[in-house]
Design a protein around this motif. Structure first.
Motif, PDB file in Angstrom:
ATOM      1  N   GLU A 196     -43.441  12.768   2.293  1.00 26.82           N
ATOM      2  CA  GLU A 196     -42.139  12.201   2.647  1.00 26.82           C
ATOM      3  C   GLU A 196     -42.314  10.895   3.413  1.00 26.82           C
ATOM      4  OE1 GLU A 196     -38.354  13.441   5.379  1.00 26.82           O
ATOM      5  OE2 GLU A 196     -39.365  15.043   4.295  1.00 26.82           O
ATOM      6  N   LEU A 230     -49.309   5.406  -2.919  1.00 29.57           N
ATOM      7  CA  LEU A 230     -49.080   6.694  -2.258  1.00 29.57           C
ATOM      8  C   LEU A 230     -50.400   7.364  -1.911  1.00 29.57           C
ATOM      9  CD1 LEU A 230     -46.085   8.074  -4.373  1.00 29.57           C
ATOM     10  CD2 LEU A 230     -46.017   7.210  -2.030  1.00 29.57           C
ATOM     11  N   GLU A 276     -39.438   1.660  -6.444  1.00 30.54           N
ATOM     12  CA  GLU A 276     -40.608   2.525  -6.648  1.00 30.54           C
ATOM     13  C   GLU A 276     -40.244   3.991  -6.415  1.00 30.54           C
ATOM     14  OE1 GLU A 276     -44.223  -0.496  -5.400  1.00 30.54           O
ATOM     15  OE2 GLU A 276     -43.039   0.452  -3.809  1.00 30.54           O
ATOM     16  N   ARG A 277     -39.423   4.251  -5.394  1.00 26.66           N
ATOM     17  CA  ARG A 277     -38.970   5.625  -5.132  1.00 26.66           C
ATOM     18  C   ARG A 277     -38.173   6.167  -6.305  1.00 26.66           C
ATOM     19  NH1 ARG A 277     -38.421   4.183   0.163  1.00 26.66           N
ATOM     20  NH2 ARG A 277     -36.254   3.568  -0.016  1.00 26.66           N
ATOM     21  N   ILE A 331     -40.535   7.202  -9.077  1.00 25.90           N
ATOM     22  CA  ILE A 331     -41.176   8.488  -8.750  1.00 25.90           C
ATOM     23  C   ILE A 331     -40.180   9.629  -8.930  1.00 25.90           C
ATOM     24  CG2 ILE A 331     -42.177   9.848  -6.849  1.00 25.90           C
ATOM     25  CD1 ILE A 331     -44.089   7.762  -8.001  1.00 25.90           C
ATOM     26  N   TRP A 332     -38.958   9.412  -8.465  1.00 28.58           N
ATOM     27  CA  TRP A 332     -37.912  10.437  -8.578  1.00 28.58           C
ATOM     28  C   TRP A 332     -37.680  10.819 -10.036  1.00 28.58           C
ATOM     29  CZ3 TRP A 332     -35.470  13.769  -5.530  1.00 28.58           C
ATOM     30  CH2 TRP A 332     -34.323  14.374  -6.003  1.00 28.58           C
ATOM     31  N   LEU A 352     -43.379   8.223   0.952  1.00 29.65           N
ATOM     32  CA  LEU A 352     -42.277   7.749   0.117  1.00 29.65           C
ATOM     33  C   LEU A 352     -41.364   6.782   0.877  1.00 29.65           C
ATOM     34  CD1 LEU A 352     -41.395  11.022  -1.808  1.00 29.65           C
ATOM     35  CD2 LEU A 352     -42.397   8.941  -2.773  1.00 29.65           C
ATOM     36  N   LYS A 353     -41.300   6.935   2.196  1.00 23.95           N
ATOM     37  CA  LYS A 353     -40.495   5.999   2.993  1.00 23.95           C
ATOM     38  C   LYS A 353     -41.152   4.626   3.050  1.00 23.95           C
ATOM     39  CE  LYS A 353     -38.447   9.526   5.935  1.00 23.95           C
ATOM     40  NZ  LYS A 353     -38.457  10.161   7.262  1.00 23.95           N
TER      41      LYS A 353
END
Length: 151
Positions: free
Chosen positions: A94, A143, A104-105, A108-109, A97-98
């Protein structure tokens, strides 16, 4: 016109109460009965039109009933330490991801949380699949670097 008298019986003794107290008491008494009895009992419903009997099982199965039904009692093989480790890893993810951009998030989502195919995501974002793979690999490298640096 006279107001109706309302009574609650405490230890066999009638206690006069107002309408609001009476209604509130019986609302909660009925709710308790629902949780303590109604959910624990199965029901039999007879459909007169179809001429059949429908058995609705209880929504709560006691250990004894579960055991008597011959169901195996499966114990979680995951230890408390494993669960804690997984929790800490998720916290690190988490945080990682921040540290990436909104774009980019979203990538990934779409790929990993919604489990969409590369084809679906590339069409939705209007980019070539090779570009999508390049961006995916770049984000995953970021990541990984973040997660390995956090240890």
């Amino acid at each position: 016109m006279s107001e109706k008298d309302y009574y609650l019986y405490i230890n066999g003794q009638p206690i006069k109460v107002n309408k609001e107290v009476y209604e509130e008491y019986y609302y909660w008494e009925r709710k308790e009965r629902y949780f303590m009895k109604d959910l624990k009992k199965g029901k039999v419903v007879i459909d007169s039109k179809a001429g059949e009997t429908i058995i609705i099982p209880s929504r709560e199965v006691s250990y004894e009933n579960y055991f008597n039904q011959g169901e195996p009692f499966v114990e979680s093989e995951e230890t408390l330490e494993d669960q804690l480790f997984k929790y800490l890893e998720l916290e690190k993810l988490e945080d990682a991801l921040k540290g990436i951009s909104e774009e980019e998030r979203e990538l990934i989502w779409e790929l990993f949380y919604l489990e969409k195919t590369e084809q679906q995501v590339s069409e939705a974002l209007h980019i070539a699949r090779t570009t999508l793979r390049y961006r995916r690999d770049k984000v995953l490298a970021k990541l990984k670097e973040f997660l390995e640096g956090k240890e």
